[in-house]
Design a protein around this motif. Structure first.
Motif, PDB file in Angstrom:
ATOM      1  N   GLU A  42       2.400 -16.715   9.221  1.00 49.88           N
ATOM      2  CA  GLU A  42       2.821 -15.826  10.311  1.00 49.88           C
ATOM      3  C   GLU A  42       3.058 -14.428   9.758  1.00 49.88           C
ATOM      4  OE1 GLU A  42       6.717 -16.693  11.801  1.00 49.88           O
ATOM      5  OE2 GLU A  42       6.518 -15.334  13.520  1.00 49.88           O
ATOM      6  N   ASP A  43       2.151 -13.508  10.083  1.00 44.96           N
ATOM      7  CA  ASP A  43       2.312 -12.128   9.618  1.00 44.96           C
ATOM      8  C   ASP A  43       3.192 -11.383  10.630  1.00 44.96           C
ATOM      9  OD1 ASP A  43       2.129  -9.466   8.957  1.00 44.96           O
ATOM     10  OD2 ASP A  43      -0.002  -9.536   8.430  1.00 44.96           O
ATOM     11  N   SER A  44       4.467 -11.317  10.268  1.00 43.96           N
ATOM     12  CA  SER A  44       5.461 -10.699  11.146  1.00 43.96           C
ATOM     13  C   SER A  44       5.888  -9.339  10.585  1.00 43.96           C
ATOM     14  CB  SER A  44       6.659 -11.655  11.274  1.00 43.96           C
ATOM     15  OG  SER A  44       7.471 -11.302  12.345  1.00 43.96           O
ATOM     16  N   PHE A  64       8.921  -4.199   4.782  1.00 40.15           N
ATOM     17  CA  PHE A  64       9.920  -3.118   4.891  1.00 40.15           C
ATOM     18  C   PHE A  64       9.330  -1.820   4.352  1.00 40.15           C
ATOM     19  CE2 PHE A  64      12.154  -7.166   3.930  1.00 40.15           C
ATOM     20  CZ  PHE A  64      12.574  -7.421   5.216  1.00 40.15           C
ATOM     21  N   ASN A  65       8.040  -1.652   4.611  1.00 37.97           N
ATOM     22  CA  ASN A  65       7.350  -0.425   4.233  1.00 37.97           C
ATOM     23  C   ASN A  65       7.981   0.755   5.009  1.00 37.97           C
ATOM     24  OD1 ASN A  65       5.442   1.217   3.137  1.00 37.97           O
ATOM     25  ND2 ASN A  65       3.777   0.538   4.449  1.00 37.97           N
ATOM     26  N   GLY A  66       7.720   1.965   4.529  1.00 39.05           N
ATOM     27  CA  GLY A  66       8.389   3.149   5.094  1.00 39.05           C
ATOM     28  C   GLY A  66       8.188   3.361   6.573  1.00 39.05           C
ATOM     29  N   ASN A  67       7.095   2.839   7.133  1.00 36.36           N
ATOM     30  CA  ASN A  67       6.838   3.092   8.560  1.00 36.36           C
ATOM     31  C   ASN A  67       7.360   1.980   9.464  1.00 36.36           C
ATOM     32  OD1 ASN A  67       5.082   1.043   7.957  1.00 36.36           O
ATOM     33  ND2 ASN A  67       3.233   2.089   8.640  1.00 36.36           N
ATOM     34  N   LYS A  68       7.957   0.944   8.899  1.00 37.02           N
ATOM     35  CA  LYS A  68       8.341  -0.221   9.704  1.00 37.02           C
ATOM     36  C   LYS A  68       9.681   0.000  10.427  1.00 37.02           C
ATOM     37  CE  LYS A  68       4.717  -2.713   8.780  1.00 37.02           C
ATOM     38  NZ  LYS A  68       3.870  -1.682   8.174  1.00 37.02           N
ATOM     39  N   ILE A  69      10.065  -0.997  11.217  1.00 34.12           N
ATOM     40  CA  ILE A  69      11.244  -0.820  12.079  1.00 34.12           C
ATOM     41  C   ILE A  69      12.515  -0.621  11.246  1.00 34.12           C
ATOM     42  CG2 ILE A  69      11.636  -3.312  12.441  1.00 34.12           C
ATOM     43  CD1 ILE A  69      12.091  -2.176  15.513  1.00 34.12           C
ATOM     44  N   SER A 113       8.486  -7.512  -3.277  1.00 37.15           N
ATOM     45  CA  SER A 113       8.184  -6.088  -3.447  1.00 37.15           C
ATOM     46  C   SER A 113       7.374  -5.507  -2.298  1.00 37.15           C
ATOM     47  CB  SER A 113       7.425  -5.877  -4.766  1.00 37.15           C
ATOM     48  OG  SER A 113       6.294  -6.726  -4.795  1.00 37.15           O
ATOM     49  N   SER A 114       6.714  -6.342  -1.500  1.00 37.34           N
ATOM     50  CA  SER A 114       5.972  -5.844  -0.332  1.00 37.34           C
ATOM     51  C   SER A 114       5.581  -7.007   0.574  1.00 37.34           C
ATOM     52  CB  SER A 114       4.692  -5.106  -0.774  1.00 37.34           C
ATOM     53  OG  SER A 114       3.776  -6.018  -1.338  1.00 37.34           O
ATOM     54  N   GLY A 115       5.177  -6.653   1.779  1.00 37.27           N
ATOM     55  CA  GLY A 115       4.647  -7.664   2.696  1.00 37.27           C
ATOM     56  C   GLY A 115       3.337  -8.223   2.154  1.00 37.27           C
ATOM     57  N   THR A 116       2.563  -7.370   1.498  1.00 44.67           N
ATOM     58  CA  THR A 116       1.290  -7.817   0.917  1.00 44.67           C
ATOM     59  C   THR A 116       1.543  -8.881  -0.152  1.00 44.67           C
ATOM     60  OG1 THR A 116       0.529  -5.546   1.233  1.00 44.67           O
ATOM     61  CG2 THR A 116      -0.872  -6.974  -0.087  1.00 44.67           C
ATOM     62  N   ALA A 117       2.558  -8.639  -0.985  1.00 45.55           N
ATOM     63  CA  ALA A 117       2.927  -9.620  -2.019  1.00 45.55           C
ATOM     64  C   ALA A 117       3.339 -10.939  -1.361  1.00 45.55           C
ATOM     65  CB  ALA A 117       4.067  -9.076  -2.873  1.00 45.55           C
ATOM     66  N   ALA A 152      -5.392  -3.960   6.982  1.00 47.75           N
ATOM     67  CA  ALA A 152      -6.153  -4.607   5.902  1.00 47.75           C
ATOM     68  C   ALA A 152      -5.277  -5.499   5.019  1.00 47.75           C
ATOM     69  CB  ALA A 152      -6.835  -3.540   5.050  1.00 47.75           C
ATOM     70  N   ALA A 153      -3.988  -5.195   4.939  1.00 41.57           N
ATOM     71  CA  ALA A 153      -3.102  -5.981   4.072  1.00 41.57           C
ATOM     72  C   ALA A 153      -2.989  -7.438   4.513  1.00 41.57           C
ATOM     73  CB  ALA A 153      -1.712  -5.354   4.029  1.00 41.57           C
ATOM     74  N   SER A 154      -3.280  -7.725   5.802  1.00 39.90           N
ATOM     75  CA  SER A 154      -3.261  -9.130   6.241  1.00 39.90           C
ATOM     76  C   SER A 154      -4.393  -9.906   5.582  1.00 39.90           C
ATOM     77  CB  SER A 154      -3.448  -9.246   7.761  1.00 39.90           C
ATOM     78  OG  SER A 154      -2.502  -8.504   8.456  1.00 39.90           O
ATOM     79  N   GLY A 160       9.872   0.500   0.165  1.00 41.13           N
ATOM     80  CA  GLY A 160       8.743  -0.406  -0.013  1.00 41.13           C
ATOM     81  C   GLY A 160       9.363  -1.765  -0.243  1.00 41.13           C
ATOM     82  N   GLY A 161       8.856  -2.782   0.422  1.00 41.70           N
ATOM     83  CA  GLY A 161       9.435  -4.107   0.234  1.00 41.70           C
ATOM     84  C   GLY A 161       8.919  -5.072   1.275  1.00 41.70           C
ATOM     85  N   GLY A 162       9.237  -6.322   1.079  1.00 38.27           N
ATOM     86  CA  GLY A 162       8.808  -7.349   2.026  1.00 38.27           C
ATOM     87  C   GLY A 162       9.594  -8.613   1.804  1.00 38.27           C
TER      88      GLY A 162
HETATM   89  C1  LIG Z   1       0.272  -6.386   9.970  1.00 35.45           C
HETATM   90  C2  LIG Z   1       0.662  -6.033   8.578  1.00 35.45           C
HETATM   91  N1  LIG Z   1       0.553  -6.961   7.620  1.00 35.45           N
HETATM   92  C3  LIG Z   1       0.909  -6.714   6.362  1.00 35.45           C
HETATM   93  C4  LIG Z   1       1.427  -5.484   5.983  1.00 35.45           C
HETATM   94  C5  LIG Z   1       1.742  -5.271   4.558  1.00 35.45           C
HETATM   95  O1  LIG Z   1       3.032  -4.925   4.296  1.00 35.45           O
HETATM   96  P1  LIG Z   1       3.399  -3.995   3.028  1.00 35.45           P
HETATM   97  O2  LIG Z   1       2.987  -2.597   3.357  1.00 35.45           O
HETATM   98  O3  LIG Z   1       4.875  -4.160   2.921  1.00 35.45           O
HETATM   99  O4  LIG Z   1       2.675  -4.538   1.854  1.00 35.45           O
HETATM  100  C6  LIG Z   1       1.586  -4.488   6.967  1.00 35.45           C
HETATM  101  C7  LIG Z   1       2.168  -3.163   6.713  1.00 35.45           C
HETATM  102  O5  LIG Z   1       2.047  -2.402   5.906  1.00 35.45           O
HETATM  103  C8  LIG Z   1       1.174  -4.758   8.287  1.00 35.45           C
HETATM  104  O6  LIG Z   1       1.275  -3.829   9.224  1.00 35.45           O
END
Ligand SMILES: Cc1ncc(COP(=O)(O)O)c(C=O)c1O
Length: 389
Positions: free
Chosen positions: A166-168, A192-197, A62-66, A91-93, A202-204
């Motif tokens: 690896e936070d890609s 795959f958040n709205g601002n990503k490439i 559901s997100s990169g944070t997840a 901060a999500a890292s 919303g997703g990851g």
């Molecule tokens: C470096 C980094 N890590 C983690 C995230 C978290 O991803 P998400 O917004 O999909 O939860 C983001 C972006 O939002 C990010 O830029």
């Protein structure tokens, strides 16, 4: 009437996304699983393996944070543990470290890539071990699409036997030594958040080299249901799977990913040309040909002494023209919420933050947008710069 807003990085649909969403509706797959999810995972896998060097498994989430949170869970990070994290990042890292009740240990950047400094990383590890706790993991980030020093970080990871996450999130389409970012660890994450490439709104994803890690990630992401006809649980689970609708957007977006990378890189080239003869402003570049950045966002550094103005003057000038730009991520060790967390470094991330600015980098910017951005920047230079014109 004010001019139309030029965004830093806005969603850019390819055109076929709706086709996949319609098929989900037609087949009533309005669920957090289904053919779009499986298809999207396969698309990402095929893309990441296109370097001929990588083999991977993908769990859409559901997100990169997840994905980061699950990586920590699967690595067994628990209350009282310590996890090293690049300070200069979003901060999500770092936040998921605290979800597990663990302590983040922040590490400074190096200037070449703006990512985690191998030198400071090793200092941090040695000092934490000496103080009595070996860190459980290292979160390294390819910031703004620029790969971190992969070889150096991997060497330290092996030397001390501490796994890298690896936070890609920002680096889909980037490579290091011709190998795709997102494939350097058993725990790599994408956003795959709205601002990503590319975006799914919303997703990851968690990307891994091992099938059993993918299976565990999916198990935990779907409430950790044991194999039983009733609901049986022997582990804590989460509701972290990507929906079949969002994955449909992702399938359409994967069709245009390569094009998006070249469009972002075109924006980067535009800025390189624009600033080529401007003293005191440098565009962040790859250190050498080992590093191939998707240039998700182009970053410039404004030296206030040489320019006669600072990055905030430029940011506000662009804002007046309805053009969005943004300071770099404020390092985590300078954030009020993490003020008690240990930090290892000399102040490089802080300096990068003070002088750095992200400029509009969207793949959907037009020639007209570039003209407007160019004029606004030239105007600012003419007005404030000591050396320009
Ligand atoms: C470096 C980094 N890590 C983690 C995230 C978290 O991803 P998400 O917004 O999909 O939860 C983001 C972006 O939002 C990010 O830029």
């Amino acid at each position: 009437m004010s001019k139309e807003k030029i965004w830093l990085s806005s969603p850019h649909m390819g055109g076929t996304e709706l086709k996949y969403i319609h098929s989900a509706f037609d087949e009533n797959w309005i669920a957090p699983l289904g053919p779009n999810v499986t298809g999207f995972e396969k698309d990402i896998q095929v893309f990441l393996e296109n370097d001929g060097k990588s083999e991977c498994e993908v769990a859409a989430l559901s997100s990169g944070t997840a994905a980061l949170h699950l990586a920590l869970v699967l690595l067994g990070v628990e209350h009282g543990d310590e996890v090293i994290c690049q300070s200069m990042t979003f901060a999500a890292s770092a936040n998921p470290i605290t979800y597990q009740g663990a302590t983040p240990i922040f590490v400074d950047s190096e200037e070449q890539t703006m990512n985690i400094s191998p030198l400071e990383l090793e200092n941090a590890i040695q000092d934490r071990i000496q103080k009595g706790k070996k860190p459980k993991a290292i979160i390294a980030v390819h910031l703004y699409g620029m790969p971190y020093q992969v070889d150096a970080i991997e060497e330290i990871s092996k030397k001390y036997d501490i796994p890298v996450i690896e936070d890609s999130a920002e680096a889909l389409g980037s490579t290091y030594k011709n190998k795709n970012c997102g494939t350097f660890s058993d725990y790599s994450i994408l956003s795959f958040n709205g601002n990503k490439i590319i975006t799914t709104s919303g997703g990851g994803a968690l990307v891994t080299r091992k099938k059993e890690i993918k299976d565990q990630a999916v198990f935990r992401a779907t409430q950790a249901r044991d194999a039983a006809p009733h609901y049986q649980h022997s582990k804590i689970g989460f509701n972290y799977r990507l929906s079949n609708i969002s994955a449909g957007i992702g399938r359409g977006q994967m069709e245009v990913l390569a094009e998006r990378v070249s469009q972002r890189r075109k924006m980067f080239e535009f800025y390189v040309n624009l600033f080529s003869e401007v003293e005191g402003i440098t565009v962040q570049q790859a250190p050498n040909s080992d590093y191939f950045s998707n240039h998700w966002l182009t970053v410039i550094h404004v030296d206030p002494e040489q320019c006669g103005f600072d990055r905030e003057v430029l940011r506000l000038h662009l804002e007046q023209e309805n053009i969005e730009s943004r300071p770099l991520w404020k390092p985590m060790h300078l954030q009020p919420v993490f003020q008690d967390a240990p930090f290892y470094g000399t102040g490089i991330a802080k300096k990068l933050f003070q002088n750095g600015l992200c400029l509009p980098s969207g793949s959907n910017l037009s020639d007209e947008d570039r003209d407007r951005i160019g004029s606004a920047i030239r105007e600012c230079l003419t007005k404030y710069s000591k050396n320009y014109g």
